[in-house]
Design an enzyme around this catalytic site. Structure first.
Site, PDB file in Angstrom:
ATOM      1  N   GLY A 208      -3.873  -7.585  -1.277  1.00  0.00           N
ATOM      2  CA  GLY A 208      -5.073  -6.939  -0.873  1.00  0.00           C
ATOM      3  C   GLY A 208      -4.770  -5.340  -0.302  1.00  0.00           C
ATOM      4  O   GLY A 208      -3.968  -5.083  -0.916  1.00  0.00           O
ATOM      5  N   SER A 209      -5.592  -5.200   0.733  1.00  0.00           N
ATOM      6  CA  SER A 209      -5.508  -3.923   1.105  1.00  0.00           C
ATOM      7  C   SER A 209      -4.369  -3.894   2.341  1.00  0.00           C
ATOM      8  O   SER A 209      -3.871  -4.793   2.725  1.00  0.00           O
ATOM      9  CB  SER A 209      -6.684  -3.490   1.887  1.00  0.00           C
ATOM     10  OG  SER A 209      -6.922  -4.481   3.174  1.00  0.00           O
ATOM     11  N   GLY A 211      -4.491  -2.802   5.283  1.00  0.00           N
ATOM     12  CA  GLY A 211      -5.073  -3.379   6.411  1.00  0.00           C
ATOM     13  C   GLY A 211      -5.048  -5.036   6.511  1.00  0.00           C
ATOM     14  O   GLY A 211      -4.758  -5.653   7.506  1.00  0.00           O
ATOM     15  N   GLY A 213      -3.084  -7.039   4.814  1.00  0.00           N
ATOM     16  CA  GLY A 213      -1.676  -7.332   4.992  1.00  0.00           C
ATOM     17  C   GLY A 213      -1.125  -7.370   6.389  1.00  0.00           C
ATOM     18  O   GLY A 213      -0.422  -8.237   7.103  1.00  0.00           O
ATOM     19  N   GLU A 230       1.363  -8.021  -1.548  1.00  0.00           N
ATOM     20  CA  GLU A 230       1.083  -7.092  -2.367  1.00  0.00           C
ATOM     21  C   GLU A 230      -0.024  -6.244  -1.909  1.00  0.00           C
ATOM     22  O   GLU A 230      -1.338  -6.743  -2.219  1.00  0.00           O
ATOM     23  CB  GLU A 230       1.059  -7.490  -3.873  1.00  0.00           C
ATOM     24  CG  GLU A 230       1.225  -6.413  -4.576  1.00  0.00           C
ATOM     25  CD  GLU A 230       0.262  -6.336  -5.977  1.00  0.00           C
ATOM     26  OE1 GLU A 230      -0.409  -5.483  -6.211  1.00  0.00           O
ATOM     27  OE2 GLU A 230       0.180  -7.468  -6.586  1.00  0.00           O
ATOM     28  N   CYS A 264      -4.049  -2.926  -9.762  1.00  0.00           N
ATOM     29  CA  CYS A 264      -3.217  -3.180  -8.790  1.00  0.00           C
ATOM     30  C   CYS A 264      -2.029  -2.002  -9.157  1.00  0.00           C
ATOM     31  O   CYS A 264      -1.928  -1.160  -8.233  1.00  0.00           O
ATOM     32  CB  CYS A 264      -2.354  -4.426  -8.382  1.00  0.00           C
ATOM     33  SG  CYS A 264      -3.692  -5.798  -7.790  1.00  0.00           S
TER      34      CYS A 264
END
Length: 460
Positions: A208-209, A211, A213, A230, A264
């Site tokens: 995801g983003s 933020g 992570g 990721e 991605c």
């Protein structure tokens, strides 16, 4: 306190699906079921686990006629592309094929006195947080090898693709996985954080983003729970002076625009040797002008809406800022562009790295193209990013690609292709793209822990 999760369809802005999140007590009970089931699951023969996982994968494939339009409703990908089962199956099948070798004991040595070896031990309960853009393929990257390795798995999916986890759980249950081995779960952010901080899981995999992570890592701080991430990307393409121009343009523009740019490893910036620049831009513009933007349920549509209006708003903002700073737009607004989720794909030139469109993740159908004079300039620009997932190099010279690739700060180097995940290779990144690695033998290493055996046979 329970919250309502609502998937808003980008097709027309209607509420497509809603689900209630679990309270912390109920979420802990789900996690405990996974923990209670794990030892017996890991004790089953490896081939049994492989067979059951592949049966679950096949059961997902049997749902494909329902899944494809459902995905179009949830996140806007046109039905003409047939969904994700091809990649979903390829990844799971490859990980099944290499499991015995990847999970085999590492024999260190044996003689009359000692036997020494290293086993791969499952972590226990693996928590997978999957994104909406390729919701089946990104989930199976971890779900399949985690289960095969002997872990139990909890899957939390993005609200935008709310029904994917339910589909997968139903398929794997129908295939015969025991109770508690693979469960879908709906959670709020607060309860997710509380579970991680409370050691409910033994490994967390998040896609995801940046933020998001960071939030996962903060929740896990001090618990010693492994976290694989990721996160964002700003993947470059570089077209060298000896490249096949037609092939480069076709592949890179597809890599930038497919799935409305919501990939991605999508191409978000392109550097072209100055001798090919004008011809490349002309070909790129020709390709994009041929797209049909529209309702993803229409088989004629080649470009659907972005998954959410707010995602499209960010892309529009990046384009507007770039144009205000001197960039040139090459695509006139499509008639189907509604100012909301349906967004005109755009090619920009006269761009610089002072513009957000060349620095921040766009995750939409826009790409900036810059001329470069040589490899050194291209390498400098490709590395001028906080992200590092993939880089796509276009040349007829293998050694040149390897040399340039060695100097690019990235997780994967492509030559003469882009936007593809090979399950035989480690899917990984660097810088703010995150840490860890999925698929390949390394994927199994990250979903297990080493345990050493030092056995002395005699004591006299």
């Amino acid at each position: 306190m329970a919250q309502t999760l609502t998937c808003v369809s980008p097709i027309d802005g209607s509420a497509f699906a809603t689900r209630e999140t679990l309270a912390i007590e109920d979420a802990l009970a789900v996690a405990q079921r996974a923990r209670d089931a794990q030892a017996a699951w890991a004790a089953r023969p490896l081939q049994d686990r492989i067979d059951l996982v592949l049966a679950g994968v096949a059961a997902v494939g049997a749902m494909n006629d329902e899944i494809v339009p459902e995905l179009a409703q949830m996140m806007g990908r046109p039905v003409r592309y047939g969904g994700e089962f091809g990649g979903f199956n390829e990844r799971a099948t490859h990980m099944a094929a290499i499991a015995a070798e990847a999970l085999a004991d590492i024999e260190v040595g044996e003689d009359a006195t000692f036997k020494r070896y290293i086993k791969r031990i499952p972590h226990g309960v693996v928590f997978v947080v999957a994104p909406w853009n390729y919701p089946y393929m990104t989930a199976i990257n971890t779900v399949a090898p985690a289960l095969i390795a002997g872990n139990t798995v909890l899957l939390k999916h993005a609200t935008q693709t709310l029904l994917v986890g339910e589909r997968m759980e139903a398929a794997f249950r129908a295939a015969g996985l025991p109770d508690g081995v693979f469960q879908n779960i709906f959670l709020s952010h607060d309860v997710t954080n509380d579970l991680i901080a409370g050691n409910a899981f033994d490994f967390v995999n998040f896609t995801g983003s940046v933020g998001g992570g960071q939030a996962m890592e903060r929740a896990a701080a001090g618990t010693f729970t492994g976290v694989g991430t990721e996160l964002g990307g700003k993947d470059p393409g570089y077209v060298m002076d000896d490249a096949d121009l037609e092939a480069a343009a076709e592949t890179l523009i597809d890599g930038a625009m497919f799935n409305a740019g919501q990939c991605c490893c999508g191409i978000e910036r392109i550097y072209v040797h100055e001798s090919l620049f004008d011809a490349f831009v002309a070909k790129a513009v020709e390709i994009v002008k041929g797209y049909k933007l529209g309702n993803p349920l229409d088989p004629k549509t080649t470009l659907g809406p972005m998954a959410n209006v707010r995602f499209a708003s960010e892309v529009r903002a990046q384009i507007a800022e770039a144009l205000a700073d001197g960039a040139k737009a090459h695509i006139d607004p499509f008639t189907e562009d509604d100012g909301g989720a349906y967004l005109t794909p755009q090619i920009l030139t006269n761009v610089t790295h002072d513009m957000r469109v060349m620095r921040d993740e766009s995750f939409g159908p826009v790409v900036g193209i810059m001329p470069v004079k040589d490899d050194a300039e291209a390498i400098r620009l490709m590395n001028d990013s906080e992200f590092g997932l993939t880089a796509s190099l276009w040349t007829r010279d293998l050694e040149r690609a390897q040399s340039v690739g060695d100097q690019v700060e990235t997780g994967t180097v492509f030559m003469n292709r882009a936007d593809y995940l090979d399950p035989g290779l480690c899917w990984t990144g660097c810088k703010n793209t995150g840490r860890g690695g999925g698929l390949s033998v390394i994927g199994y290493q990250n979903l297990t822990r080493p345990k050493s055996y030092h056995l002395k046979k005699v004591t006299t």
